[in-house]
Write an enzyme that holds these catalytic residues in place. Structure first.
Site, mmCIF file in Angstrom:
data_model
loop_
_atom_site.group_PDB
_atom_site.id
_atom_site.type_symbol
_atom_site.label_atom_id
_atom_site.label_comp_id
_atom_site.label_asym_id
_atom_site.label_seq_id
_atom_site.Cartn_x
_atom_site.Cartn_y
_atom_site.Cartn_z
ATOM 1 N N VAL A 99 -2.073 14.486 26.227
ATOM 2 C CA VAL A 99 -2.351 15.018 25.588
ATOM 3 C C VAL A 99 -1.660 13.471 24.068
ATOM 4 O O VAL A 99 -1.953 13.142 23.848
ATOM 5 C CB VAL A 99 -2.962 16.076 23.917
ATOM 6 N N HIS A 115 -8.529 18.390 26.928
ATOM 7 C CA HIS A 115 -7.331 19.631 25.540
ATOM 8 C C HIS A 115 -6.742 18.362 24.934
ATOM 9 O O HIS A 115 -6.453 19.875 23.492
ATOM 10 C CB HIS A 115 -6.366 19.936 26.501
ATOM 11 N N CYS A 123 -9.640 19.207 10.156
ATOM 12 C CA CYS A 123 -9.452 20.366 8.478
ATOM 13 C C CYS A 123 -9.863 21.471 9.477
ATOM 14 O O CYS A 123 -11.308 21.897 9.823
ATOM 15 C CB CYS A 123 -10.715 20.009 7.426
ATOM 16 N N CYS A 146 -10.496 20.372 0.070
ATOM 17 C CA CYS A 146 -11.401 21.509 0.760
ATOM 18 C C CYS A 146 -11.765 22.720 0.497
ATOM 19 O O CYS A 146 -12.298 23.649 0.404
ATOM 20 C CB CYS A 146 -12.820 21.160 2.254
ATOM 21 N N GLY A 183 -0.330 15.368 39.350
ATOM 22 C CA GLY A 183 0.708 15.756 38.184
ATOM 23 C C GLY A 183 -0.032 17.212 37.766
ATOM 24 O O GLY A 183 0.487 16.967 36.446
ATOM 25 N N THR A 184 -0.478 17.943 38.270
ATOM 26 C CA THR A 184 -0.769 18.999 37.077
ATOM 27 C C THR A 184 -0.580 20.871 38.818
ATOM 28 O O THR A 184 -0.625 20.070 39.574
ATOM 29 C CB THR A 184 -2.186 19.282 37.079
ATOM 30 N N SER A 185 -0.010 21.674 37.812
ATOM 31 C CA SER A 185 0.236 22.836 38.564
ATOM 32 C C SER A 185 -0.474 23.504 38.379
ATOM 33 O O SER A 185 -1.234 24.689 39.782
ATOM 34 C CB SER A 185 0.942 23.629 37.789
ATOM 35 N N ASN A 208 1.891 14.743 44.064
ATOM 36 C CA ASN A 208 2.407 15.872 43.575
ATOM 37 C C ASN A 208 4.366 16.204 44.234
ATOM 38 O O ASN A 208 3.679 16.765 45.756
ATOM 39 C CB ASN A 208 1.959 17.343 42.770
ATOM 40 N N ALA A 226 3.899 10.253 41.041
ATOM 41 C CA ALA A 226 2.918 9.274 40.612
ATOM 42 C C ALA A 226 3.002 7.966 40.183
ATOM 43 O O ALA A 226 2.303 7.407 41.553
ATOM 44 C CB ALA A 226 2.174 10.084 39.191
HETATM 45 N N1 APR Z 1 4.407 13.368 39.285
HETATM 46 C C1 APR Z 1 3.914 13.482 39.160
HETATM 47 N N2 APR Z 1 3.749 15.134 39.568
HETATM 48 C C2 APR Z 1 5.390 14.963 39.393
HETATM 49 C C3 APR Z 1 6.025 14.244 38.412
HETATM 50 C C4 APR Z 1 5.772 12.971 39.253
HETATM 51 N N3 APR Z 1 6.782 12.248 38.733
HETATM 52 N N4 APR Z 1 6.882 15.046 38.029
HETATM 53 C C5 APR Z 1 6.386 16.828 37.842
HETATM 54 N N5 APR Z 1 5.065 16.422 38.231
HETATM 55 C C6 APR Z 1 4.281 18.226 38.626
HETATM 56 C C7 APR Z 1 4.858 19.462 38.693
HETATM 57 O O1 APR Z 1 5.498 19.503 39.856
HETATM 58 C C8 APR Z 1 3.508 20.255 38.551
HETATM 59 O O2 APR Z 1 3.156 21.103 39.819
HETATM 60 O O3 APR Z 1 3.370 17.902 37.548
HETATM 61 C C9 APR Z 1 3.379 19.217 37.372
HETATM 62 C C10 APR Z 1 3.415 19.751 35.522
HETATM 63 O O4 APR Z 1 2.714 21.055 35.843
HETATM 64 P P1 APR Z 1 2.393 22.086 34.273
HETATM 65 O O5 APR Z 1 3.926 22.019 33.634
HETATM 66 O O6 APR Z 1 2.375 23.510 34.692
HETATM 67 O O7 APR Z 1 1.764 21.623 33.511
HETATM 68 P P2 APR Z 1 0.293 20.568 33.100
HETATM 69 O O8 APR Z 1 -0.006 21.470 34.577
HETATM 70 O O9 APR Z 1 -0.047 19.226 32.780
HETATM 71 O O10 APR Z 1 -0.085 22.091 32.153
HETATM 72 C C11 APR Z 1 -1.637 22.381 32.370
HETATM 73 O O11 APR Z 1 -1.391 23.536 30.397
HETATM 74 O O12 APR Z 1 0.497 24.630 28.838
HETATM 75 C C12 APR Z 1 -0.910 24.021 29.437
HETATM 76 O O13 APR Z 1 -2.675 22.674 27.908
HETATM 77 C C13 APR Z 1 -1.226 22.158 28.969
HETATM 78 O O14 APR Z 1 -2.429 20.654 29.718
HETATM 79 C C14 APR Z 1 -1.635 21.987 29.683
HETATM 80 C C15 APR Z 1 -1.924 22.365 31.344
#
Ligand code: APR
Length: 245
Positions: A99, A115, A123, A146, A183-185, A208, A226
């Site tokens: 976000v 998200h 509102c 409102c 970059g997402t878990s 990742n 990344a």
């Molecule tokens: N480059 C690439 N990946 C990276 C880096 C980097 N420099 N640093 C960390 N990471 C990876 C981590 O290894 C992990 O797998 O980014 C990931 C971050 O994971 P989370 O902290 O779980 O975040 P995210 O996957 O974005 O969470 C998803 O969960 O809390 C909610 O709404 C929130 O959008 C979010 C959603």
């Protein structure tokens, strides 16, 4: 990596799913890693309708801090590389769970903010929007005329994803020749399902530095950050495209 590069060079359609990791090298904390936001804050109190109902000032104090951090942060080489890649692919969809608006500031165009974002508040009663400046929402301006309250325009835990963006994201993933997961878990659904569930034909690559919930289900794992991996990938793809004329 060579397999991914050749797939990208011939791809007509690319779908990218990003998470907070792509903004880590812009200085923004992730959620679940070391120092992550969910390691130091309570999700239920800050990122849920119930938490907002209990203490809207606490929730806005936290989001105002995040908004200020987003405002100070700059897109990194990973964000810019994806914006450049978009210019070389006929059909390119960037779906982000973030976000922070860093993809927008890096020049990406076809962005799905699954998200929500912190560029505006809405509102709770009439859905009217109001823009947020770099400091977020003044705590004495939470009430709308409102009778409703302004809330962050963010999808909270327990809330459904906005229908139109979710539909666009599913279509983008289903028609992709290549899916990049950056970059997402991949633990938060339904967003995480976009990586592997909606495409029978896509070549899926994960970028990742750590193992994730989907590492065993992708075609290519690039254990790099990344900002390190994406510029190399995009340069190699662009160079070859120029060589082909
Ligand atoms: N480059 C690439 N990946 C990276 C880096 C980097 N420099 N640093 C960390 N990471 C990876 C981590 O290894 C992990 O797998 O980014 C990931 C971050 O994971 P989370 O902290 O779980 O975040 P995210 O996957 O974005 O969470 C998803 O969960 O809390 C909610 O709404 C929130 O959008 C979010 C959603």
């Amino acid at each position: 990596m060579e397999d991914l590069l050749s797939r990208l060079r011939s791809a007509r359609s690319v779908f990218v799913l990003t998470g907070s990791g792509i903004s880590a090298e812009s200085g923004l904390p992730t959620f679940r890693g070391v120092g992550g936001l969910w390691r130091t804050h309570r999700v239920e109190e800050l990122a849920s309708p119930e938490g907002f109902g209990r203490d809207p000032h606490l929730v806005w104090t936290w989001y105002n801090e995040r908004k200020a951090a987003h405002h100070r942060a700059k897109p990194n080489a990973g964000h810019y590389a994806l914006a450049q890649l978009e210019t070389t692919i006929a059909d390119f969809t960037l779906c982000t769970q973030n976000v922070d608006s860093l993809h927008l500031r890096a020049g990406s165009r076809n962005i799905i903010e699954l998200h929500g974002n912190l560029r505006e508040a809405r509102c709770t009663r009439c859905d009217v929007r109001r823009p947020l400046d770099g400091a977020g929402l003044p705590l004495d301006e939470l009430h709308h005329s409102c009778g409703g309250l302004f809330r962050p325009n963010i999808v909270w835990f327990g809330e459904p994803l906005p229908r139109a963006p979710w539909r666009r994201a599913r279509v983008g993933a289903a028609q992709a020749d290549v899916i990049l997961v950056v970059g997402t878990s991949a633990v938060v659904y339904p967003a995480a399902s976009l990586a592997t569930r909606y495409s029978a034909k896509a070549y899926i690559a994960e970028i990742n530095p750590e193992d994730t919930a989907i590492s065993g289900r992708v075609d290519c794992v690039i254990r790099e950050t990344a900002a390190s991996a994406l510029p190399k990938i995009v340069k190699a793809v662009s160079l070859n495209s120029r060589a082909d004329g």
